[in-house]
Scaffold this motif. Structure first.
Motif, mmCIF file in Angstrom:
data_model
loop_
_atom_site.group_PDB
_atom_site.id
_atom_site.type_symbol
_atom_site.label_atom_id
_atom_site.label_comp_id
_atom_site.label_asym_id
_atom_site.label_seq_id
_atom_site.Cartn_x
_atom_site.Cartn_y
_atom_site.Cartn_z
ATOM 1 N N ALA A 53 0.833 -1.204 0.000
ATOM 2 C CA ALA A 53 0.000 0.000 0.000
ATOM 3 C C ALA A 53 0.865 1.251 0.000
ATOM 4 O O ALA A 53 0.567 2.235 -0.696
ATOM 5 N N ALA A 54 1.955 1.232 0.771
ATOM 6 C CA ALA A 54 2.842 2.388 0.806
ATOM 7 C C ALA A 54 3.548 2.586 -0.533
ATOM 8 O O ALA A 54 3.661 3.721 -1.021
ATOM 9 N N ILE A 309 9.056 2.149 4.380
ATOM 10 C CA ILE A 309 8.329 2.713 3.236
ATOM 11 C C ILE A 309 7.108 3.482 3.723
ATOM 12 O O ILE A 309 6.778 4.556 3.198
ATOM 13 N N GLU A 310 6.444 2.962 4.751
ATOM 14 C CA GLU A 310 5.369 3.738 5.376
ATOM 15 C C GLU A 310 5.865 5.098 5.834
ATOM 16 O O GLU A 310 5.234 6.136 5.576
ATOM 17 N N ASP A 311 6.977 5.101 6.580
ATOM 18 C CA ASP A 311 7.549 6.370 7.046
ATOM 19 C C ASP A 311 7.713 7.355 5.905
ATOM 20 O O ASP A 311 7.383 8.538 6.023
ATOM 21 N N ALA A 312 8.284 6.868 4.811
ATOM 22 C CA ALA A 312 8.562 7.740 3.670
ATOM 23 C C ALA A 312 7.294 8.376 3.127
ATOM 24 O O ALA A 312 7.264 9.580 2.811
ATOM 25 N N VAL A 313 6.233 7.589 3.014
ATOM 26 C CA VAL A 313 4.971 8.100 2.488
ATOM 27 C C VAL A 313 4.370 9.143 3.421
ATOM 28 O O VAL A 313 3.931 10.216 2.996
ATOM 29 N N VAL A 314 4.372 8.851 4.717
ATOM 30 C CA VAL A 314 3.785 9.788 5.679
ATOM 31 C C VAL A 314 4.603 11.071 5.749
ATOM 32 O O VAL A 314 4.047 12.175 5.810
ATOM 33 N N TRP A 385 -2.710 -1.597 7.297
ATOM 34 C CA TRP A 385 -2.404 -0.154 7.324
ATOM 35 C C TRP A 385 -2.655 0.436 5.954
ATOM 36 O O TRP A 385 -2.356 -0.174 4.939
ATOM 37 N N ARG A 386 -3.210 1.629 5.942
ATOM 38 C CA ARG A 386 -3.495 2.309 4.679
ATOM 39 C C ARG A 386 -2.994 3.736 4.751
ATOM 40 O O ARG A 386 -3.160 4.410 5.782
ATOM 41 N N PRO A 387 -2.424 4.236 3.681
ATOM 42 C CA PRO A 387 -1.935 5.618 3.712
ATOM 43 C C PRO A 387 -3.005 6.645 4.014
ATOM 44 O O PRO A 387 -2.706 7.691 4.598
#
Length: 414
Positions: A53-54, A309-314, A385-387
Motif C-alpha cells: 500500500a505504501a 516505506i510507510e515512514d517515507a509516504v507519511v 495499514w493504509r496511507p
C-alpha cells in the motif's frame, strides 16, 4: 511548503523510499550514501499489505514494478511450519490474508527492491551522491547544513536521516548510545534453481529458525537466525559462516540442507540482530529520523522495510500538505511513533520466542505455532495499514507502555 531542497542520508531501502516519495511529491532531493555504489546486498524480504500500500502510494509504477519483479503470494498459497526433521507443525494460509485485506504479499530480492526505488527516485529528479559519509549537521531554524566526510557541506530546508542502525544523525540528536544485541545472529542467502522452489516454509530447530520464500521465478531467499554471543558469526566471514551453518543443520531435513549448501558464499549476509527501545522524539527542528535510524526492529515479523516505506509516504505527505517543516515534521512524528513502537516491541517478543534457545523454549515455540496455526500472533493487525489513515493513531497507541517510550505428524512436502 514550496518544493525546497531536502537532504536524505542513507541509500538503503529507507533512504531510497524517502527520496522516491519526496521527489515524486515535487521536492528537490539529494541522497548522500557512504558506499561507492548502491550494490547487491542481503537476500530477500517480504512486503506485506502495508508495504505494498505504501509503495502504491509513492507511485502506481513502483507498485506494479514490485509485483512484476517479485513473487506475488496467491490466494491458495500456504506457508509450511515444520520442525528440523521435516515434520509439519501447521500450514499457515498466507494467501487468505491477501484476499481478506485486498492487496497481495510480495516476496522480492532486496537488491531488486532497492533498484526499483532508486529508479523511481531518479526518474522523479532525485540526485544520488555516492562515496560521501555524513559527519554531522547544524541548523539555524531556517536551513540545515550537512557536513560531509570530504569537508564539503550540503544545505537544505530539511534533513531526513535514513542512515540505518548506527545512524550518525541519531547519535548527534539523541545521544542514546549503541543499539542492543538481541541474542541471535542472522545468516541470509539465496538458492537458485532449488528443488524447493516456489514453496514458502519455516523450519524450527534448537536455538535456530530458518525462513524461506520464493523471490522470483527461480530464486528462493532464506534467513537463518541463530542464537549466539555477539560478534561470533560475523567474524567468520561469508564462507566460514556458511560452513558453520551447514555443520549446525547437518541432521536437518535433507532438502533444506541441500538448499543451504547450494548458496554462493559471496551472496551471503551475516549480521548480528539488534534493536532499540522505542523513543518518542524523532524530530529536531528541521531534522527527522526515518526507518532503522529511529525504529530498528528484530526481523521476526518482517516489518523493517515495510515500516520504512510507510515512514517515507507519511513524511512526504506531511511536508506536502502542512507547509512549514516546523509544523510538518512534528505531525509526521505524531503519526508514526505509536504504531512503530508497538511493532518494535512485538517483533522483539516474537524474535525471542522464535529462537527456541533451550529445549523447553523450543517445545513451547512449536506448541504455540500448532495452536495458533501461524508463525506469529500480531501480523494481521499490523499489516492492515493504509496511507489514507496514516495520520490517525488511537488511544491504545497513545497509551503505549512496557517499556515506556524514552526523551508433529506428517512430513512436509518440501
Amino acid at each position: 511548503m514550496s518544493a525546497g531542497p531536502v537532504v536524505v542520508t542513507g541509500g538503503g531501502i529507507a533512504g531510497l523510499a524517502a527520496s522516491a516519495a519526496l521527489a515524486s511529491s515535487g521536492f528537490e532531493v539529494t541522497v548522500v550514501e557512504r558506499a561507492a555504489c548502491i550494490g547487491d546486498v542481503g537476500s530477500g524480504l517480504l512486503l506485506y499489505r502495508n508495504g505494498i500500500a505504501a509503495a502504491d502510494a509513492i507511485s502506481t509504477r513502483l507498485g506494479e514494478g514490485i509485483r512484476a519483479a517479485g513473487h506475488v503470494v496467491g490466494p491458495e498459497d500456504v506457508r509450511v511450519l515444520m520442525d528440523s526433521a521435516g515434520r509439519v507443525l501447521t500450514r499457515e494460509r498466507i494467501g487468505e490474508m491477501s484476499v481478506r485485506l485486498g492487496l497481495p504479499q510480495v516476496a522480492i530480492l532486496r537488491s531488486m527492491l532497492q533498484d526499483l526505488l532508486l529508479r523511481e527516485g531518479t526518474a522523479a529528479g532525485a540526485h544520488i551522491c555516492l562515496g560521501a559519509a555524513v559527519e554531522g549537521y547544524s541548523q539555524d531554524g531556517r536551513r540545515v547544513s550537512v557536513v560531509l566526510s570530504d569537508g564539503t557541506a550540503l544545505n537544505g530546508d530539511v534533513l531526513v536521516a535514513a542512515d540505518g542502525l548506527n545512524s550518525v544523525v541519531r547519535a548527534a540528536m539523541l545521544r542514546d548510545g549503541p543499539p542492543q544485541y538481541l541474542g541471535y545472529t542472522s545468516v541470509r542467502g539465496r538458492a537458485v534453481g532449488s528443488e524447493l522452489h516456489p514453496r514458502t516454509f519455516v523450519v524450527n530447530g534448537l536455538g535456530m529458525q530458518i525462513f524461506v520464500a520464493p523471490a522470483d521465478r527461480n530464486t528462493l531467499y532464506w534467513t537463518a537466525k541463530i542464537t549466539s554471543p555477539p560478534g561470533v558469526w560475523p567474524a567468520m566471514g561469508q564462507q566460514g559462516a556458511l560452513t558453520a551453518l551447514l555443520d549446525r543443520i547437518a541432521d536437518w531435513h535433507e532438502p533444506v540442507v541441500r538448499m543451504v549448501r547450494s548458496a554462493n558464499p559471496a551472496d551471503l549476509s551475516v549480521t548480528d540482530i539488534h534493536d532499540r527501545d522505542p523513543v518518542s522524539r524523532w524530530v529536531e527542528g528541521r531534522v527527522a529520523l526515518l526507518g532503522d535510524a529511529v525504529h530498528p526492529m528484530a526481523p521476526a515479523m518482517g516489518q523493517g522495510a515495510n515500516t520504512a516505506i510507510e515512514d517515507a509516504v507519511v513524511l512526504a505527505r506531511s511536508l506536502r500538505e502542512h507547509g512549514d517543516p516546523n509544523e510538518a515534521l512534528p505531525r509526521y512524528q505524531a503519526a508514526r511513533v505509536g504504531r512503530t513502537s508497538r511493532i518494535v516491541l512485538d517483533s522483539r517478543r516474537q524474535g525471542a520466542l522464535d529462537q527456541g534457545a533451550s529445549r523447553e523454549q523450543a517445545r513451547a515455540r512449536d506448541d504455540v505455532m500448532k495452536q495458533r496455526g501461524r508463525k506469529d500472533a500480531a501480523t494481521l493487525d499490523i499489516v492492515d495499514w493504509r496511507p489514507d489513515t496514516a495520520d490517525a493513531f488511537d488511544e491504545a497507541d497513545r497509551g503505549l507502555s512496557a517499556p515506556a517510550l524514552r526523551p508433529g505428524a506428517d512430513a512436509a512436502g518440501v
